[in-house]
Design a protein around this motif. Structure first.
Motif, PDB file in Angstrom:
ATOM      1  N   ARG A  67       0.890  -1.055  -0.101  1.00 35.03           N
ATOM      2  CA  ARG A  67      -0.129   0.028   0.167  1.00 35.03           C
ATOM      3  C   ARG A  67       0.838   1.256   0.079  1.00 35.03           C
ATOM      4  NH1 ARG A  67      -5.402  -1.448  -0.404  1.00 35.03           N
ATOM      5  NH2 ARG A  67      -6.201  -2.688   1.255  1.00 35.03           N
ATOM      6  N   ASN A  68       0.274   2.377  -0.200  1.00 40.11           N
ATOM      7  CA  ASN A  68       1.114   3.793  -0.318  1.00 40.11           C
ATOM      8  C   ASN A  68       0.605   4.512   1.194  1.00 40.11           C
ATOM      9  OD1 ASN A  68       2.116   3.762  -2.752  1.00 40.11           O
ATOM     10  ND2 ASN A  68       0.273   4.689  -3.665  1.00 40.11           N
ATOM     11  N   GLU A 110      -3.276   0.260   5.441  1.00 38.34           N
ATOM     12  CA  GLU A 110      -4.805   0.253   5.445  1.00 38.34           C
ATOM     13  C   GLU A 110      -4.991  -1.306   5.406  1.00 38.34           C
ATOM     14  OE1 GLU A 110      -8.484   1.262   2.275  1.00 38.34           O
ATOM     15  OE2 GLU A 110      -6.586   2.274   1.926  1.00 38.34           O
ATOM     16  N   THR A 144       2.833  -1.193   3.774  1.00 37.59           N
ATOM     17  CA  THR A 144       3.649   0.005   3.162  1.00 37.59           C
ATOM     18  C   THR A 144       5.176  -0.248   3.051  1.00 37.59           C
ATOM     19  OG1 THR A 144       3.826   1.164   5.270  1.00 37.59           O
ATOM     20  CG2 THR A 144       1.687   1.792   4.163  1.00 37.59           C
ATOM     21  N   ARG A 148       3.570  -2.302 -10.023  1.00 38.37           N
ATOM     22  CA  ARG A 148       2.050  -2.328  -9.641  1.00 38.37           C
ATOM     23  C   ARG A 148       0.994  -2.648 -10.989  1.00 38.37           C
ATOM     24  NH1 ARG A 148      -1.519   2.145 -10.726  1.00 38.37           N
ATOM     25  NH2 ARG A 148       0.182   3.717 -10.974  1.00 38.37           N
ATOM     26  N   THR A 164      -4.795   1.823  -5.506  1.00 36.42           N
ATOM     27  CA  THR A 164      -5.064   1.315  -4.025  1.00 36.42           C
ATOM     28  C   THR A 164      -4.070   0.166  -3.718  1.00 36.42           C
ATOM     29  OG1 THR A 164      -6.883  -0.072  -4.567  1.00 36.42           O
ATOM     30  CG2 THR A 164      -7.214   2.173  -4.236  1.00 36.42           C
ATOM     31  N   LEU A 165      -3.390  -0.463  -4.689  1.00 35.31           N
ATOM     32  CA  LEU A 165      -2.607  -1.569  -4.150  1.00 35.31           C
ATOM     33  C   LEU A 165      -1.243  -1.301  -4.839  1.00 35.31           C
ATOM     34  CD1 LEU A 165      -4.731  -4.858  -4.644  1.00 35.31           C
ATOM     35  CD2 LEU A 165      -3.994  -3.620  -2.201  1.00 35.31           C
ATOM     36  N   GLN A 166      -0.111  -1.850  -4.558  1.00 37.21           N
ATOM     37  CA  GLN A 166       1.126  -1.772  -5.253  1.00 37.21           C
ATOM     38  C   GLN A 166       1.856  -2.932  -5.080  1.00 37.21           C
ATOM     39  OE1 GLN A 166       1.704   1.746  -6.040  1.00 37.21           O
ATOM     40  NE2 GLN A 166      -0.319   2.041  -5.116  1.00 37.21           N
TER      41      GLN A 166
END
Length: 434
Positions: free
Chosen positions: A315-316, A319, A337, A359, A407-409
């Motif tokens: 995540r960035n 969450e 993260t 991503r 929203t996902l990495q």
């Protein structure tokens, strides 16, 4: 009945604990569906649109009435089959949407990935939505723990539902259930997964005779690739029994006995000293509270000049994983993260040498998976049932949308001990002979 068949039987849709109603094409109890739409129903519908920031979507209620918050033609339409759906969505949307879609009480007109991407992008920009999600996570959607006593059950839920299920839609060569790498956009899935494995091997600068330990082997394809093409000795740990059985059979068939050893144990029990530590797609299962413990394991097993790589969804910003995915599909999952990942490295002063975010490569990987899944949807439904098939279609589509919406990495982090000066001067070696 074989062990695999027993695993499939045990993990049919009932293992997802999705509340399934009876009758109707998707399990909807038509006798409970009323054509009457109340003012409260309309208010809840508009409230849901407001919580999403009034995206270009329309809700079509069970009487055919359409409600949207825009005069423009909606990109997608969400069909609501009964009034209770609205109440459940308002109470706990991140959990109940998946259940309601799986059982056919919600349907989507339009492309499912595009619909989810629209919803993700809209929600991501709204503070009030995130406050609501935080409250619901605390009250209803807490992530399951990943203690050593819990991890095996979590892994069993996701990976031991039948190797023949995953064979239908993963690549046919190495059964890689992780992000592929597309140096060229027109590669096949098989080519892109080979490219991913070589990309990681180049980052790790593998050479013949290296001792490699892998945390989380999947179906063993990466371990076999390293041994076969780079001449290394691999010890691979995994707690999925079905995957271990599959991996051992493949290694024996390919004449890799003695070069690849698969151990059915938790990563916390890794023993011995190794030149290389690698983990592809396992960190998502570790759990936020166990990163320092993983760092201790790496410190204990890595040689003084050893190097390592961790490849993980991330995540960035902090969450939790989607509540429905965590409860029904991927128990105990958590995408970290980069700052959270540093808890693995800092206590033992590991130096992070390279970070790459793939991503969009994962989005493309998922496009291939979802296409193959849909090609085999009828067979999957015969193997399991309609709710299982819809649930996994939603999971793959939602994951695709997560990566395209940002929203996902997907992080690849290459590291070594802080005192090791045998490090590359540039990234040139990553792109030679591609």
């Amino acid at each position: 009945m074989s062990a695999m068949d027993k695993g499939i039987q045990k993990n049919k849709v009932v293992s997802l604990n999705i509340p399934i109603l009876t009758d109707g094409a998707h399990g909807v109890d038509i006798s409970q569906t009323s054509t009457r739409v109340s003012s409260l129903d309309r208010w809840i519908t508009r409230k849901l649109l407001d919580l999403l920031g009034h995206p270009p979507l329309a809700f079509v209620l069970w009487n055919g009435e359409e409600i949207s918050s825009s005069t423009a033609t909606p990109d997608s339409r969400v069909h609501i089959r009964d009034s209770e759906v609205l109440h459940q969505l308002l109470m706990n949307p991140t959990l109940h949407f998946g259940d309601l879609y799986s059982t056919g009480r919600i349907d989507i007109d339009g492309d499912l990935v595009e619909f989810l991407e629209t919803a993700y992008r809209a929600a991501a920009s709204l503070p009030k939505y995130h406050k609501l999600m935080a409250a619901q996570t605390w009250l209803f959607n807490r992530t399951r723990p990943n203690r050593i006593t819990d991890s095996r059950d979590n892994i069993h839920h996701h990976y031991d539902i039948g190797n023949d299920f995953y064979e239908l839609w993963l690549d046919s060569e190495a059964m890689q259930y992780t992000c592929a790498y597309f140096p060229s956009a027109d590669l096949t899935l098989e080519q892109a997964q080979r490219a991913k494995m070589d990309h990681v091997c180049r980052k790790l600068r593998l050479k013949p005779g290296d001792r490699v330990v892998e945390a989380g082997s999947g179906w063993g394809g990466f371990a076999r690739h390293m041994a076969k093409h780079y001449g290394v000795l691999v010890t691979s740990y995994n707690i999925s029994h079905q995957q271990i059985v599959y991996a051992r059979e493949k290694a024996k068939a390919e004449g890799l006995d003695g070069k690849v050893v698969y151990i059915e144990e938790d990563y916390r029990l890794i023993a011995g000293e190794y030149d290389v530590f690698v983990s592809i797609g396992m960190l998502e299962h570790v759990g936020r509270n166990h990163y320092r413990e993983l760092g201790d394991v790496i410190h204990r097993c890595l040689a003084p000049d050893g190097r390592g790589l961790i490849h993980s969804i991330g995540r960035n910003k902090p969450e939790p994983i989607n509540a429905w995915i965590e409860k029904r599909i991927f128990p105990g999952g958590y995408p970290p993260t980069l700052r959270e990942m540093m808890d693995i490295f800092e206590a033992h002063e590991f130096s992070v040498l390279d970070i790459e975010n793939l991503r969009l490569h994962y989005a493309k990987t998922l496009e291939h998976w979802l296409s193959r899944f849909n090609q085999h949807a009828e067979k999957i439904e015969r193997m399991y049932d309609s709710a299982f098939t819809r649930a996994w279609r939603l999971y793959l589509a939602g994951s695709t949308a997560g990566f395209t919406a940002g929203t996902l990495q997907l992080f690849q982090v290459f590291f070594t001990r802080g005192t090791n000066n045998d490090i590359p001067w540039s990234r040139a070696h990553l792109y030679e002979n591609i």
